[in-house]
Design a protein around this motif. Structure first.
Motif, PDB file in Angstrom:
ATOM      1  N   ASP A 118      51.532  39.567  48.520  1.00 47.41           N
ATOM      2  CA  ASP A 118      52.765  40.687  49.464  1.00 47.41           C
ATOM      3  C   ASP A 118      52.752  40.314  50.836  1.00 47.41           C
ATOM      4  N   ALA A 119      51.541  39.614  51.491  1.00 45.70           N
ATOM      5  CA  ALA A 119      51.764  39.222  53.056  1.00 45.70           C
ATOM      6  C   ALA A 119      52.240  38.076  52.834  1.00 45.70           C
ATOM      7  N   LEU A 120      52.455  37.744  51.972  1.00 44.02           N
ATOM      8  CA  LEU A 120      53.198  35.904  51.987  1.00 44.02           C
ATOM      9  C   LEU A 120      55.147  36.110  52.085  1.00 44.02           C
ATOM     10  N   GLU A 121      55.221  36.929  51.518  1.00 43.98           N
ATOM     11  CA  GLU A 121      56.229  37.384  51.012  1.00 43.98           C
ATOM     12  C   GLU A 121      56.701  36.930  49.447  1.00 43.98           C
ATOM     13  N   LEU A 122      56.118  36.884  49.105  1.00 42.38           N
ATOM     14  CA  LEU A 122      55.648  35.714  47.739  1.00 42.38           C
ATOM     15  C   LEU A 122      56.129  37.250  46.643  1.00 42.38           C
ATOM     16  N   ASP A 123      57.014  36.667  45.597  1.00 44.21           N
ATOM     17  CA  ASP A 123      56.899  38.184  44.846  1.00 44.21           C
ATOM     18  C   ASP A 123      56.838  37.679  43.566  1.00 44.21           C
ATOM     19  N   ALA A 138      45.308  37.466  56.053  1.00 46.82           N
ATOM     20  CA  ALA A 138      45.381  38.719  55.951  1.00 46.82           C
ATOM     21  C   ALA A 138      45.589  40.215  55.042  1.00 46.82           C
ATOM     22  N   ARG A 180      54.173  39.506  39.202  1.00 48.77           N
ATOM     23  CA  ARG A 180      53.789  38.818  40.170  1.00 48.77           C
ATOM     24  C   ARG A 180      53.324  37.407  39.553  1.00 48.77           C
TER      25      ARG A 180
END
Length: 304
Positions: free
Chosen positions: A104-109, A6, A133
């Motif tokens: 962010d790359a894994l779309e996890l807040d 990523a 986060r």
């Protein structure tokens, strides 16, 4: 291994691997100084995923197959011993941004963030600087950066600061010698697995300068005690009672600095995660994560 990559910003690419279902609560594992994500044993990761978590382990910059800062020379021994801050290739906040960039790359807040040794310092920094986060924080065998707590025993200096051999066999023997010096006294060590771990790390990427750059990042970041006082995430501090590399006073100081933190001291545990401590560590991480998520859900419902 199912390695993935990523881009996390700043020209840094992070190599990572996941375990479990992305639908489960995420746990981000951050490893320590000079270590690759392999040091989070695959069986440990699978056990954690089996408890209903989406587990992510990754190589920090200057480790494994993530970006190495090859254009910056490692610090001199004098720089490290005198704790000079100038010239560091990066500091803990940049390493924390790598972790946030991976989320962010894994779309996890957010995630339950678990760090060991230097990874604990990175995890603490994520919690302090990017509180939204971090669902919960577990800091293992780490410290606050203060000079008078969590310092290594003098007997560890010659091995820890020695340049590792460049050949594979010598590198493996050096690693075994190091972990013999800093490892747990009350738990069995799986030496064949340790040799395999060190050898696989050598094969993935051997960089004799990288550990020095990471160590300089720690020293250049200074005493973080005041910053730790701003952490709001539910926090667990785990430390070995027989840790010769980061003295147990480092764990006590960390727990004292973070509001509401709970300290779990494991007798006989050194500066490693032998299989014998996994049940205690996994139980504690799971309990913290479940409690934190339940608290968040209750707060969200009350605000609705």
């Amino acid at each position: 291994m199912d390695e993935r990559f990523a881009d996390v910003g700043g020209g840094i690419t992070i190599c990572y691997e996941t375990f479990g279902s992305p639908d489960d609560p995420p746990v981000l594992l951050i490893m320590g100084l000079g270590m690759q994500m392999l040091a989070w044993d695959e069986r440990f990761c699978q056990d954690l995923a089996g408890r209903g978590f989406f587990v992510i382990r990754y190589d920090n910059r200057d480790a494994g197959r993530s970006t190495h800062i090859d254009d910056v020379a490692p610090p001199s021994l004098a720089t490290l011993l005198l704790r000079r801050r100038a010239g560091a290739a990066y500091r803990l906040p940049e390493l924390a941004l790598d972790a946030v960039g991976l989320l962010d790359a894994l779309e996890l807040d957010g995630a339950h963030v678990v760090g060991a040794s230097m990874g604990g310092m990175i995890a603490q920094t994520v919690a302090a600087k990017h509180p939204g986060r971090v669902r919960s924080l577990t800091s293992i065998m780490s410290n606050t950066g203060a000079r008078w707590t969590g310092q290594p025993a003098f007997k560890t200096y010659p091995i820890f600061l020695a340049a590792p051999p460049r050949d594979r066999d010598g590198y493996v023997e050096h690693g075994v010698k190091l972990f013999t010096a800093i490892g747990s006294t009350a738990f069995d060590r799986e030496e064949e697995q340790l040799r395999d771990l060190i050898g696989r790390g050598y094969d993935r990427r051997f960089d004799p300068d990288a550990t020095g750059r990471q160590l300089h990042a720690i020293l250049a970041s200074g005493d973080r005690t005041r910053e730790l006082g701003t952490i709001t995430a539910p926090t667990l501090v785990i430390h070995g009672g027989a840790d010769p590399l980061v003295a147990p006073s480092g764990g006590r100081a960390t727990a004292k600095a973070i509001p509401g933190a709970r300290l779990l001291t494991i007798p006989g545990m050194g500066h490693d995660l032998p299989r014998g401590v996994w049940p205690q560590v996994l139980d504690a991480v799971e309990d913290l994560a479940r409690t934190a998520d339940a608290g968040r859900a209750a707060a969200t419902a009350a605000a609705a």
